[in-house]
Design a protein around this motif. Sequence first.
Motif, PDB file in Angstrom:
ATOM      1  N   ALA A 166       0.842  -1.207   0.000  1.00 57.50           N
ATOM      2  CA  ALA A 166       0.000   0.000   0.000  1.00 57.50           C
ATOM      3  C   ALA A 166       0.873   1.251   0.000  1.00 57.50           C
ATOM      4  O   ALA A 166       0.607   2.214  -0.733  1.00 57.50           O
ATOM      5  CB  ALA A 166      -0.938   0.002   1.206  1.00 57.50           C
ATOM      6  N   GLY A 167       1.923   1.253   0.790  1.00 60.04           N
ATOM      7  CA  GLY A 167       2.845   2.386   0.829  1.00 60.04           C
ATOM      8  C   GLY A 167       3.571   2.551  -0.493  1.00 60.04           C
ATOM      9  O   GLY A 167       3.767   3.675  -0.972  1.00 60.04           O
ATOM     10  N   MET A 168       3.962   1.436  -1.087  1.00 61.19           N
ATOM     11  CA  MET A 168       4.672   1.480  -2.361  1.00 61.19           C
ATOM     12  C   MET A 168       3.777   2.088  -3.444  1.00 61.19           C
ATOM     13  O   MET A 168       4.181   3.005  -4.157  1.00 61.19           O
ATOM     14  CB  MET A 168       5.105   0.069  -2.779  1.00 61.19           C
ATOM     15  N   TYR A 169       2.555   1.578  -3.548  1.00 57.72           N
ATOM     16  CA  TYR A 169       1.649   2.088  -4.588  1.00 57.72           C
ATOM     17  C   TYR A 169       1.241   3.533  -4.318  1.00 57.72           C
ATOM     18  O   TYR A 169       1.141   4.341  -5.245  1.00 57.72           O
ATOM     19  CB  TYR A 169       0.416   1.183  -4.743  1.00 57.72           C
ATOM     20  N   ALA A 170       1.018   3.859  -3.055  1.00 53.54           N
ATOM     21  CA  ALA A 170       0.664   5.243  -2.712  1.00 53.54           C
ATOM     22  C   ALA A 170       1.804   6.190  -3.065  1.00 53.54           C
ATOM     23  O   ALA A 170       1.580   7.266  -3.638  1.00 53.54           O
ATOM     24  CB  ALA A 170       0.316   5.355  -1.232  1.00 53.54           C
ATOM     25  N   SER A 171       3.030   5.790  -2.780  1.00 51.90           N
ATOM     26  CA  SER A 171       4.166   6.658  -3.092  1.00 51.90           C
ATOM     27  C   SER A 171       4.323   6.835  -4.599  1.00 51.90           C
ATOM     28  O   SER A 171       4.643   7.934  -5.062  1.00 51.90           O
ATOM     29  CB  SER A 171       5.459   6.143  -2.451  1.00 51.90           C
ATOM     30  N   VAL A 172       4.074   5.789  -5.378  1.00 55.33           N
ATOM     31  CA  VAL A 172       4.149   5.907  -6.841  1.00 55.33           C
ATOM     32  C   VAL A 172       3.084   6.872  -7.345  1.00 55.33           C
ATOM     33  O   VAL A 172       3.362   7.751  -8.177  1.00 55.33           O
ATOM     34  CB  VAL A 172       4.022   4.532  -7.537  1.00 55.33           C
ATOM     35  N   VAL A 173       1.861   6.736  -6.840  1.00 56.06           N
ATOM     36  CA  VAL A 173       0.766   7.611  -7.279  1.00 56.06           C
ATOM     37  C   VAL A 173       1.090   9.063  -6.917  1.00 56.06           C
ATOM     38  O   VAL A 173       0.946   9.974  -7.746  1.00 56.06           O
ATOM     39  CB  VAL A 173      -0.581   7.169  -6.663  1.00 56.06           C
ATOM     40  N   ILE A 174       1.549   9.288  -5.702  1.00 48.44           N
ATOM     41  CA  ILE A 174       1.883  10.651  -5.271  1.00 48.44           C
ATOM     42  C   ILE A 174       3.021  11.212  -6.125  1.00 48.44           C
ATOM     43  O   ILE A 174       2.959  12.361  -6.565  1.00 48.44           O
ATOM     44  CB  ILE A 174       2.255  10.690  -3.765  1.00 48.44           C
TER      45      ILE A 174
END
Length: 180
Positions: free
Chosen positions: A30-38
């Motif tokens: 979740a952190g990985m995908y959130a950081s990519v989106v941000i």
Amino acid sequence: MNLPNKLTILRMILIVPFVACMLVPGLGDAGMYASVVIFIIASLTDLLDGKIARKYDLVTNFGKFMDPLADKLLVASALICLTAQGRLAAWISIIIISREFIISGFRLVASDNGIVIAASYWGKFKTTFQMIMIVMLILNFDHEVYQICAVIITYVALILTLVSLVDYIIKNKDVLKEQK
């Protein structure tokens, strides 16, 4: 405050949740995908603010100064996080960040002498490959072909970083000459 400047400020604000998603332990995928989106959203604000500022004649001194600073902060933050996670060699981060300091110094000296140093095509290619590299390294998919592509993109970004640095220095060497 106009829209391009608001987008620049948004890009700087997005660095905080980006770094949090990258470094807070226990977030997992979740952190990985959130950081990519941000990161992608922040990168797109860079594209948008410049286009809007030029199209609608909204170029300001604030934007001229803060836009490149916001870009450098975003990329440097990503590189530092990736290095801290062991996904990017420290020497690569140092070279890329050092190039940004050198170019910023060139621009400050040039500005002091009334010269504007515009972004070059090499610089734009460099930025594009750095953004792709960062996204690929954040995602870090465990697939051999993906990993090979990520290494290739990283070295292309590194080479473009150095080429764009040399290009800036050659094209703007007169900036370093003492002014009377």
